[in-house]
Write a protein that holds these residues in place. Structure first.
Motif, PDB file in Angstrom:
ATOM      1  N   LYS A  37      -3.649  -3.728  -0.928  1.00  0.00           N
ATOM      2  CA  LYS A  37      -4.703  -2.723  -0.889  1.00  0.00           C
ATOM      3  C   LYS A  37      -5.060  -2.324  -2.322  1.00  0.00           C
ATOM      4  O   LYS A  37      -4.177  -2.166  -3.166  1.00  0.00           O
ATOM      5  N   VAL A  38      -6.342  -2.159  -2.585  1.00  0.00           N
ATOM      6  CA  VAL A  38      -6.794  -1.774  -3.921  1.00  0.00           C
ATOM      7  C   VAL A  38      -6.480  -0.297  -4.161  1.00  0.00           C
ATOM      8  O   VAL A  38      -6.708   0.538  -3.271  1.00  0.00           O
ATOM      9  N   PRO A  39      -5.941   0.062  -5.328  1.00  0.00           N
ATOM     10  CA  PRO A  39      -5.715   1.483  -5.626  1.00  0.00           C
ATOM     11  C   PRO A  39      -7.018   2.277  -5.495  1.00  0.00           C
ATOM     12  O   PRO A  39      -8.083   1.805  -5.906  1.00  0.00           O
ATOM     13  N   GLU A  40      -6.948   3.463  -4.917  1.00  0.00           N
ATOM     14  CA  GLU A  40      -8.144   4.277  -4.712  1.00  0.00           C
ATOM     15  C   GLU A  40      -8.791   4.662  -6.031  1.00  0.00           C
ATOM     16  O   GLU A  40     -10.017   4.744  -6.134  1.00  0.00           O
TER      17      GLU A  40
ATOM     18  N   LYS B  71      15.193  10.615  -1.670  1.00  0.00           N
ATOM     19  CA  LYS B  71      16.128   9.931  -0.774  1.00  0.00           C
ATOM     20  C   LYS B  71      15.618   8.553  -0.353  1.00  0.00           C
ATOM     21  O   LYS B  71      16.386   7.604  -0.243  1.00  0.00           O
ATOM     22  N   TRP B  72      14.321   8.452  -0.099  1.00  0.00           N
ATOM     23  CA  TRP B  72      13.768   7.168   0.335  1.00  0.00           C
ATOM     24  C   TRP B  72      13.894   6.115  -0.768  1.00  0.00           C
ATOM     25  O   TRP B  72      14.326   4.982  -0.522  1.00  0.00           O
ATOM     26  N   SER B  73      13.539   6.490  -1.994  1.00  0.00           N
ATOM     27  CA  SER B  73      13.595   5.539  -3.105  1.00  0.00           C
ATOM     28  C   SER B  73      15.018   5.114  -3.428  1.00  0.00           C
ATOM     29  O   SER B  73      15.261   3.976  -3.847  1.00  0.00           O
ATOM     30  N   ARG B  74      15.983   6.008  -3.231  1.00  0.00           N
ATOM     31  CA  ARG B  74      17.381   5.654  -3.506  1.00  0.00           C
ATOM     32  C   ARG B  74      17.879   4.572  -2.559  1.00  0.00           C
ATOM     33  O   ARG B  74      18.861   3.887  -2.849  1.00  0.00           O
TER      34      ARG B  74
ATOM     35  N   HIS C 286       0.816  -1.217   0.000  1.00  0.00           N
ATOM     36  CA  HIS C 286       0.000   0.000   0.000  1.00  0.00           C
ATOM     37  C   HIS C 286       0.849   1.267   0.000  1.00  0.00           C
ATOM     38  O   HIS C 286       0.463   2.277  -0.583  1.00  0.00           O
ATOM     39  N   SER C 287       2.022   1.199   0.641  1.00  0.00           N
ATOM     40  CA  SER C 287       2.862   2.392   0.747  1.00  0.00           C
ATOM     41  C   SER C 287       3.531   2.757  -0.577  1.00  0.00           C
ATOM     42  O   SER C 287       3.997   3.887  -0.743  1.00  0.00           O
ATOM     43  N   THR C 288       3.587   1.824  -1.520  1.00  0.00           N
ATOM     44  CA  THR C 288       4.248   2.099  -2.804  1.00  0.00           C
ATOM     45  C   THR C 288       3.265   2.235  -3.962  1.00  0.00           C
ATOM     46  O   THR C 288       3.679   2.444  -5.104  1.00  0.00           O
ATOM     47  N   LEU C 289       1.973   2.116  -3.692  1.00  0.00           N
ATOM     48  CA  LEU C 289       0.969   2.289  -4.737  1.00  0.00           C
ATOM     49  C   LEU C 289       1.070   3.664  -5.401  1.00  0.00           C
ATOM     50  O   LEU C 289       0.765   3.820  -6.587  1.00  0.00           O
ATOM     51  N   LYS C 290       1.512   4.655  -4.643  1.00  0.00           N
ATOM     52  CA  LYS C 290       1.590   6.024  -5.172  1.00  0.00           C
ATOM     53  C   LYS C 290       2.511   6.123  -6.383  1.00  0.00           C
ATOM     54  O   LYS C 290       2.337   6.996  -7.238  1.00  0.00           O
ATOM     55  N   TYR C 291       3.492   5.241  -6.480  1.00  0.00           N
ATOM     56  CA  TYR C 291       4.440   5.307  -7.589  1.00  0.00           C
ATOM     57  C   TYR C 291       3.802   4.956  -8.932  1.00  0.00           C
ATOM     58  O   TYR C 291       4.344   5.274  -9.984  1.00  0.00           O
TER      59      TYR C 291
ATOM     60  N   ARG D 187      -0.316   6.159 -15.386  1.00  0.00           N
ATOM     61  CA  ARG D 187      -1.727   6.332 -15.743  1.00  0.00           C
ATOM     62  C   ARG D 187      -1.912   6.795 -17.184  1.00  0.00           C
ATOM     63  O   ARG D 187      -2.644   6.175 -17.964  1.00  0.00           O
ATOM     64  N   LYS D 188      -1.272   7.889 -17.560  1.00  0.00           N
ATOM     65  CA  LYS D 188      -1.452   8.416 -18.919  1.00  0.00           C
ATOM     66  C   LYS D 188      -0.893   7.467 -19.984  1.00  0.00           C
ATOM     67  O   LYS D 188      -1.546   7.238 -21.007  1.00  0.00           O
ATOM     68  N   PRO D 189       0.318   6.898 -19.798  1.00  0.00           N
ATOM     69  CA  PRO D 189       0.788   5.929 -20.791  1.00  0.00           C
ATOM     70  C   PRO D 189      -0.166   4.753 -20.980  1.00  0.00           C
ATOM     71  O   PRO D 189      -0.415   4.334 -22.114  1.00  0.00           O
ATOM     72  N   LEU D 190      -0.724   4.236 -19.889  1.00  0.00           N
ATOM     73  CA  LEU D 190      -1.657   3.119 -19.996  1.00  0.00           C
ATOM     74  C   LEU D 190      -2.947   3.546 -20.689  1.00  0.00           C
ATOM     75  O   LEU D 190      -3.529   2.774 -21.475  1.00  0.00           O
TER      76      LEU D 190
END
Length: 357
Positions: A230-233, A267-270, A200-205, A210-213
């Protein structure tokens, strides 16, 4: 077996649940036994608390679960004399001062090994648990690292951070079991499937896709599989949500024809260790990634996948792979070969065992 050769694994979550634990050290436990090393594990969160931890509400049950976790840790302090090594994954307790680690290293003088695979010194609390953010103490990571005999870090970014506080820092990548678990299977579906897996914490990525799909859905027939807890909102084009399940994880991933791992460049993703990309590659799936952190090294453009920095990159490279089944197969086979050689349990077992020398 003498008591001096026992290892205590301190984990946040129950055994065989959280990915970071399963793929960083739990899959090496048999190797320890084969080397004559005995071990015990103790999680902070028990099974009942784990089942509701990331669900909204249920504050009393979560609070009670945390209290029980602290009680278990306190009782364990009296038993530390039985162990030579204390292996701490991420943290012994999620809140407050790292008392357990201090007692283990400074009072009992144990050989403490600290293992981490994220930029855990940065605040990172989910919306479901904002209350906990008030009690977090990210600064403790620096202290734990400085008290440790050895530090096990999952990538160079984490190594660079840990080396500021400890000279005994070892590279210990997150690895894949390519012999017993991550085994490729043919996808028998006629419909092409693009897939992502995470929490759920990485769904935001996923938002960058969205637009390419949307544009690709106007010209291609495909399914976008999202495997998560968790289902995407807001649903994505042609989305098919599959709730993550340990038992069906590999079968679900094997349905996918093209794996994606988008990230934000922060920084978190790195600090991430590229695990999603490694899973896809181990199952012979070509993978598209944001070239952030270790992803730049794991995924080699036009060899086992592609780097995507913009929405145009995502659309272009997805289109390329959607149109060319032969290319998908070629990149997938090369990717699995790299995982076996550099990121598999077998290739890293000797390195992992060196932590206990």
């Amino acid at each position: 077996m003498s008591r001096s050769k026992r290892i205590l694994f301190i984990t946040p979550y129950p055994k065989d649940t959280a990915g970071s634990q399963r793929f960083r050290f739990e899959q090496y436990l048999n190797f320890l036994s084969n080397e004559g090393l005995a071990y015990e594990t103790q999680s902070f969160i028990d099974d009942s608390t784990w089942s509701i931890l990331y669900k909204e509400g249920r504050l009393f049950q979560k609070f009670w679960g945390i209290i029980k976790g602290f009680v278990r840790r306190i009782w364990l302090l009296a038993r530390l004399h039985r162990f030579e090594f204390v292996f701490v994954h991420r943290e012994a307790t999620p809140l407050g001062f790292p008392l357990f680690e201090w007692v283990a290293s400074k009072v009992w003088r144990k050989k403490m090994i600290y293992d981490f695979d994220d930029a855990v010194w940065l605040p990172n609390t989910t919306s479901e648990n904002q209350l906990i953010a008030w009690f977090k103490y990210p600064e403790k990571v620096k202290k734990i690292i400085s008290w440790s005999s050895k530090v096990s870090a999952g990538n160079q970014y984490l190594i660079d951070f840990a080396s500021r506080f400890n000279q005994e820092v070892c590279y210990n990548p997150t690895t894949i079991d390519t012999k017993n678990r991550h085994l490729p299977q043919n996808n028998e579906s006629d419909e092409l499937i693009i897939g992502w897996t995470g929490t759920h914490s990485t769904l935001k990525y996923l938002e960058v896709l969205r637009k390419p799909l949307e544009r690709l859905s106007e010209k291609f027939q495909f399914e976008f599989v999202v495997i998560a807890d968790k289902v995407p909102e807001r649903p994505y084009p042609n989305q098919n949500f599959l709730e993550w399940n340990k038992e069906s994880e590999i079968t679900d991933l094997n349905q996918i024809d093209i794996g994606v791992m988008p990230l934000e460049d922060d920084k978190w993703s790195r600090g991430k260790c590229g695990f999603k990309a490694l899973q896809f590659m181990a199952l012979e799936k070509p993978v598209l990634v944001s070239p952030v952190g270790v992803n730049q090294e794991i995924v080699e453009p036009e060899v086992n996948g592609y780097h995507c920095e913009t929405t145009e990159d995502w659309e272009t490279n997805l289109r390329l792979l959607m149109e060319n089944k032969t290319l998908r197969k070629q990149l997938g086979q090369t990717g699995r070969k790299k995982v076996i050689e550099e990121f598999s349990v077998e290739s890293n077992a000797k390195n992992f065992l060196q932590l206990f020398k």
